[in-house]
Design a protein around this motif. Structure first.
Motif, PDB file in Angstrom:
ATOM      1  N   GLN A  53      44.978  64.294  70.561  1.00  0.00           N
ATOM      2  CA  GLN A  53      45.688  63.059  70.217  1.00  0.00           C
ATOM      3  C   GLN A  53      45.508  62.676  68.747  1.00  0.00           C
ATOM      4  O   GLN A  53      45.140  61.552  68.408  1.00  0.00           O
ATOM      5  CB  GLN A  53      45.240  61.918  71.136  1.00  0.00           C
ATOM      6  CG  GLN A  53      45.575  62.190  72.585  1.00  0.00           C
ATOM      7  CD  GLN A  53      45.106  61.094  73.519  1.00  0.00           C
ATOM      8  OE1 GLN A  53      44.271  60.272  73.150  1.00  0.00           O
ATOM      9  NE2 GLN A  53      45.645  61.075  74.721  1.00  0.00           N
ATOM     10  N   ILE A  54      45.764  63.681  67.885  1.00  0.00           N
ATOM     11  CA  ILE A  54      45.739  63.462  66.447  1.00  0.00           C
ATOM     12  C   ILE A  54      46.999  64.095  65.858  1.00  0.00           C
ATOM     13  O   ILE A  54      47.603  64.961  66.481  1.00  0.00           O
ATOM     14  CB  ILE A  54      44.464  64.057  65.785  1.00  0.00           C
ATOM     15  CG1 ILE A  54      44.323  65.561  66.079  1.00  0.00           C
ATOM     16  CG2 ILE A  54      43.229  63.307  66.213  1.00  0.00           C
ATOM     17  CD1 ILE A  54      43.134  66.227  65.408  1.00  0.00           C
ATOM     18  N   PRO A  55      47.418  63.672  64.661  1.00  0.00           N
ATOM     19  CA  PRO A  55      48.623  64.246  64.055  1.00  0.00           C
ATOM     20  C   PRO A  55      48.457  65.748  63.778  1.00  0.00           C
ATOM     21  O   PRO A  55      47.351  66.228  63.507  1.00  0.00           O
ATOM     22  CB  PRO A  55      48.770  63.475  62.739  1.00  0.00           C
ATOM     23  CG  PRO A  55      47.961  62.236  62.908  1.00  0.00           C
ATOM     24  CD  PRO A  55      46.857  62.579  63.860  1.00  0.00           C
ATOM     25  N   ILE A  56      49.569  66.471  63.831  1.00  0.00           N
ATOM     26  CA  ILE A  56      49.541  67.923  63.629  1.00  0.00           C
ATOM     27  C   ILE A  56      49.057  68.271  62.218  1.00  0.00           C
ATOM     28  O   ILE A  56      48.359  69.258  62.023  1.00  0.00           O
ATOM     29  CB  ILE A  56      50.909  68.559  63.938  1.00  0.00           C
ATOM     30  CG1 ILE A  56      50.775  70.085  64.041  1.00  0.00           C
ATOM     31  CG2 ILE A  56      51.939  68.150  62.917  1.00  0.00           C
ATOM     32  CD1 ILE A  56      51.982  70.765  64.636  1.00  0.00           C
ATOM     33  N   GLY A  57      49.379  67.434  61.236  1.00  0.00           N
ATOM     34  CA  GLY A  57      48.906  67.656  59.869  1.00  0.00           C
ATOM     35  C   GLY A  57      47.389  67.582  59.782  1.00  0.00           C
ATOM     36  O   GLY A  57      46.755  68.349  59.050  1.00  0.00           O
ATOM     37  N   THR A  58      46.807  66.675  60.545  1.00  0.00           N
ATOM     38  CA  THR A  58      45.350  66.554  60.588  1.00  0.00           C
ATOM     39  C   THR A  58      44.732  67.802  61.208  1.00  0.00           C
ATOM     40  O   THR A  58      43.710  68.309  60.736  1.00  0.00           O
ATOM     41  CB  THR A  58      44.942  65.301  61.388  1.00  0.00           C
ATOM     42  OG1 THR A  58      45.568  64.155  60.796  1.00  0.00           O
ATOM     43  CG2 THR A  58      43.443  65.111  61.407  1.00  0.00           C
ATOM     44  N   VAL A  59      45.379  68.321  62.263  1.00  0.00           N
ATOM     45  CA  VAL A  59      44.894  69.549  62.904  1.00  0.00           C
ATOM     46  C   VAL A  59      44.892  70.692  61.902  1.00  0.00           C
ATOM     47  O   VAL A  59      43.895  71.406  61.750  1.00  0.00           O
ATOM     48  CB  VAL A  59      45.765  69.914  64.137  1.00  0.00           C
ATOM     49  CG1 VAL A  59      45.430  71.300  64.653  1.00  0.00           C
ATOM     50  CG2 VAL A  59      45.601  68.877  65.230  1.00  0.00           C
TER      51      VAL A  59
END
Length: 150
Positions: free
Chosen positions: A122-128
């Motif tokens: 449940q975090i943004p894909i950019g953060t991943v």
């Protein structure tokens, strides 16, 4: 037929291709090769459908993911002294990562896609992507002893 190897699937693919072509006819440039444009749509449609089917049929067991956090002798391959040192150093380097970086890195390592990791955590894909990049960078630094030419 070359793509699907099945007459009914080939007919469905042709229909879907023509539907997409009609919906996107404004994107076709006059004077270009219509046959090539249609074939590109068909091939991309086939690939997308194939990927959906294989993704739907492949279940990733999340318990496999958690074994990497509690690695013990049952999961270490013993190939001799050198590999024992390497595996120990790799496990230590991974354990040394912050949980924020280790979790997405390990999920990516065992086969999760960026989007799946983002949804599960449940975090943004950019953060991943950023966390995996930083984890790789830190692991590269921690394991520079094993870099070629060193």
């Amino acid at each position: 037929m070359n793509l699907t190897r099945d007459a009914d699937d080939a007919k469905d693919l042709v229909q879907e291709t023509l539907l997409k072509a009609m919906l996107n006819k404004d994107k076709f440039k006059a004077g270009t090769n219509l046959k090539a444009w249609l074939y590109t749509i068909m091939r991309n449609t086939f690939i997308n459908n194939y990927n959906k089917i294989t993704k739907r049929n492949s279940n990733i067991d999340s318990t496999e993911y958690f074994q990497y956090f509690n690695t013990d002798e049952n999961y270490i391959t013993h190939n001799g002294a050198t590999s024992d040192f390497v595996v120990t150093d790799i496990n230590a380097a991974i354990a040394g990562l912050s949980a924020d970086y280790r979790t997405p890195f390990m999920m990516y390592y065992i086969g999760y896609k960026y989007l799946e990791i983002a949804e599960k955590l449940q975090i943004p894909i950019g953060t991943v992507k950023n966390r995996i990049h930083i984890a790789r960078k830190e692991l590269k630094q921690a394991l520079k002893t094993y870099a070629p030419g060193v």
